[in-house]
Design an enzyme around this catalytic site. Structure first.
Site, PDB file in Angstrom:
ATOM      1  N   THR A 192       0.831  -1.193   0.000  1.00 55.64           N
ATOM      2  CA  THR A 192       0.000   0.000   0.000  1.00 55.64           C
ATOM      3  C   THR A 192       0.867   1.245   0.000  1.00 55.64           C
ATOM      4  O   THR A 192       1.880   1.274   0.681  1.00 55.64           O
ATOM      5  CB  THR A 192      -0.840   0.026   1.303  1.00 55.64           C
ATOM      6  OG1 THR A 192      -1.536  -1.200   1.392  1.00 55.64           O
ATOM      7  CG2 THR A 192      -1.808   1.183   1.327  1.00 55.64           C
ATOM      8  N   ARG A 220     -11.645 -10.105  -3.449  1.00 59.59           N
ATOM      9  CA  ARG A 220     -11.201  -9.738  -2.095  1.00 59.59           C
ATOM     10  C   ARG A 220     -10.866  -8.229  -2.043  1.00 59.59           C
ATOM     11  O   ARG A 220     -10.217  -7.688  -2.927  1.00 59.59           O
ATOM     12  CB  ARG A 220      -9.961 -10.555  -1.729  1.00 59.59           C
ATOM     13  CG  ARG A 220      -9.362 -10.244  -0.348  1.00 59.59           C
ATOM     14  CD  ARG A 220      -8.268  -9.207  -0.417  1.00 59.59           C
ATOM     15  NE  ARG A 220      -7.572  -9.030   0.860  1.00 59.59           N
ATOM     16  CZ  ARG A 220      -6.723  -8.047   1.124  1.00 59.59           C
ATOM     17  NH1 ARG A 220      -6.443  -7.159   0.197  1.00 59.59           N
ATOM     18  NH2 ARG A 220      -6.143  -7.939   2.289  1.00 59.59           N
ATOM     19  N   VAL A 221     -11.353  -7.601  -0.993  1.00 62.10           N
ATOM     20  CA  VAL A 221     -11.036  -6.191  -0.769  1.00 62.10           C
ATOM     21  C   VAL A 221     -10.395  -6.076   0.610  1.00 62.10           C
ATOM     22  O   VAL A 221     -10.887  -6.658   1.586  1.00 62.10           O
ATOM     23  CB  VAL A 221     -12.318  -5.319  -0.841  1.00 62.10           C
ATOM     24  CG1 VAL A 221     -12.036  -3.896  -0.377  1.00 62.10           C
ATOM     25  CG2 VAL A 221     -12.871  -5.315  -2.264  1.00 62.10           C
ATOM     26  N   GLY A 222      -9.316  -5.321   0.702  1.00 65.48           N
ATOM     27  CA  GLY A 222      -8.632  -5.166   1.989  1.00 65.48           C
ATOM     28  C   GLY A 222      -9.054  -3.896   2.697  1.00 65.48           C
ATOM     29  O   GLY A 222     -10.152  -3.359   2.487  1.00 65.48           O
ATOM     30  N   ASP A 223      -8.169  -3.408   3.532  1.00 71.64           N
ATOM     31  CA  ASP A 223      -8.472  -2.208   4.336  1.00 71.64           C
ATOM     32  C   ASP A 223      -8.329  -0.903   3.564  1.00 71.64           C
ATOM     33  O   ASP A 223      -8.961   0.104   3.913  1.00 71.64           O
ATOM     34  CB  ASP A 223      -7.515  -2.151   5.537  1.00 71.64           C
ATOM     35  CG  ASP A 223      -6.045  -2.070   5.075  1.00 71.64           C
ATOM     36  OD1 ASP A 223      -5.664  -2.850   4.184  1.00 71.64           O
ATOM     37  OD2 ASP A 223      -5.301  -1.225   5.601  1.00 71.64           O
ATOM     38  N   THR A 243      -0.828  -0.027   6.458  1.00 73.32           N
ATOM     39  CA  THR A 243      -0.282  -0.898   5.421  1.00 73.32           C
ATOM     40  C   THR A 243      -0.145  -2.301   6.009  1.00 73.32           C
ATOM     41  O   THR A 243      -0.101  -2.462   7.225  1.00 73.32           O
ATOM     42  CB  THR A 243       1.086  -0.375   4.936  1.00 73.32           C
ATOM     43  OG1 THR A 243       1.588  -1.245   3.910  1.00 73.32           O
ATOM     44  CG2 THR A 243       2.108  -0.320   6.062  1.00 73.32           C
ATOM     45  N   GLY A 244      -0.102  -3.293   5.128  1.00 70.63           N
ATOM     46  CA  GLY A 244       0.041  -4.660   5.621  1.00 70.63           C
ATOM     47  C   GLY A 244      -1.237  -5.460   5.426  1.00 70.63           C
ATOM     48  O   GLY A 244      -2.023  -5.168   4.519  1.00 70.63           O
ATOM     49  N   GLY A 246      -4.608  -6.391   5.358  1.00 71.16           N
ATOM     50  CA  GLY A 246      -5.803  -5.570   5.500  1.00 71.16           C
ATOM     51  C   GLY A 246      -6.856  -6.154   6.414  1.00 71.16           C
ATOM     52  O   GLY A 246      -7.558  -5.420   7.126  1.00 71.16           O
TER      53      GLY A 246
HETATM   54  N1  GLY Z   1      -3.292  -3.268   3.086  1.00 69.93           N
HETATM   55  C1  GLY Z   1      -3.693  -3.622   1.796  1.00 69.93           C
HETATM   56  C2  GLY Z   1      -4.497  -4.821   1.680  1.00 69.93           C
HETATM   57  O1  GLY Z   1      -4.552  -5.634   2.601  1.00 69.93           O
HETATM   58  O2  GLY Z   1      -5.110  -4.992   0.656  1.00 69.93           O
END
Ligand code: GLY
Length: 333
Positions: A192, A220-223, A243-244, A246
């Site tokens: 990120t 899939r969607v992250g944070d 970051t990391g 999500g």
């Molecule tokens: N931090 C980005 C994700 O997990 O997609």
């Protein structure tokens, strides 16, 4: 990089000063003490962003901030640099695809008035952050996803293009040989770019954009596109981004939590550390689970903290644009 002198601006309450003139001697002394205690030193403008790719992004943001531009314009221009860099395997064009070979992008943006916009699972558009800004400014909504987000982007003049590069295709094909989902810490996890800026007017804004976890399940969607998880801005207090992994960030409403802790008196570093520790306490096993937070408060002070060593942040202010190692809880080999 064009540099400005760092400005240290003492902000005191004008109303309070006026009161001071009319008060008795003892009251004046008390009020003087109160005003001194309330005196705020603002370090502005300043821009901070995640990882080494933040250095180039900061340069673009600084071009705007150093000319008294708005934090919102700065963060958009800044992260667009990473999105448009085909050699960056974790953001925008050239980002590693999902396991089906599709590059799906997530991004969000937030300004000093708490306006925000986001896109998720957006395909074939190089600069999702600018689509997120259009969602914020041209629609009554906060988030558009998938096909709808793409149709909206095209209707706003964004061009569709293939975001797979020779390198990302090669790496995906190599991954397909085993199809094992084992993200490599600080490599496939440093996914990120989050950027936070405080402008000359003392306003904060933030942006966050990613191609997400490499080889994720399609959809899939992250944070990163979730306001409060990957990014949060409250102009009274400060801003934070993550970051990391999500999923771990979403579970603790990470960035909103960092800002709330700053509201309650924590420094940016203390707030980031506390939320990282909360993530650690909520997982039985954090092997390979990297998460980092970056925070900037209203006075222009920044801080960062991660689960594992290896996270760094780029900080650009008056004379410098440099990488700073985040503090961390755990070492790794
Ligand atoms: N931090 C980005 C994700 O997990 O997609």
């Amino acid at each position: 990089m064009k540099k400005n002198r760092r400005e240290f601006i003492k902000v005191s309450a004008i109303g309070g000063a006026a009161l001071l003139l009319n008060s008795s001697c003892t009251e004046s002394e008390e009020l003087k003490d109160e005003l001194a205690a309330e005196e705020i030193i603002q370090n502005k403008p300043i821009v901070v962003s995640t990882w080494e790719h933040g250095l180039a992004a900061n340069e673009a943001a600084w071009e705007i901030l150093s000319k008294k531009g708005k934090a919102l314009d700065a963060v958009e221009a800044g992260v667009r640099v990473s999105e448009s860099d085909p050699e960056n395997l974790t953001v925008g064009i050239g980002g590693l695809p999902d396991r089906d070979g599709k590059v799906t992008l997530d991004a969000c943006i937030m300004d000093h008035t708490s306006q925000c916009g986001a896109v998720a699972c957006l395909e074939e558009i190089e600069n999702p952050i600018s689509v997120a800004r259009k969602v914020m400014e041209d629609t009554p909504h906060v988030m558009l996803v998938g096909k709808g987000a793409q149709e909206f982007a095209v209707s706003k003049g964004f061009e569709k293009k293939n975001l797979l590069t020779t390198e990302s295709t090669k790496q995906w094909k190599e991954w397909l040989e085993k199809s094992e989902y084992e993200p490599i810490i600080n490599i496939e996890n440093h996914d990120t770019i989050g950027m936070l800026a405080l402008d000359e007017d003392g306003n904060l804004a933030g942006a966050c954009t990613t191609s997400g976890m490499a080889y994720k399940l399609h959809g899939r969607v992250g944070d990163s596109p979730i306001i409060g998880a990957g990014l949060f801005v409250d102009n009274e207090v400060g801003a934070a981004c993550a970051t990391g992994v999500g999923e771990a960030v979403i579970r603790v409403a990470g960035s909103a939590m960092v800002v709330e802790l700053m509201r309650n008196g924590k420094s940016p570093s203390e707030a980031c550390k506390e939320v990282v520790n909360r993530i650690i306490s909520k997982h039985e096993n954090v092997d390979g689970l990297q998460v980092g937070f970056l925070a900037l408060n209203k006075n222009g002070e920044h801080g960062s903290h991660s689960v594992y060593q290896g996270f760094n942040v780029a900080v650009a202010a008056s004379e410098t644009n440099e990488l700073v190692d985040a503090s961390f809880d755990k070492e790794w080999d």
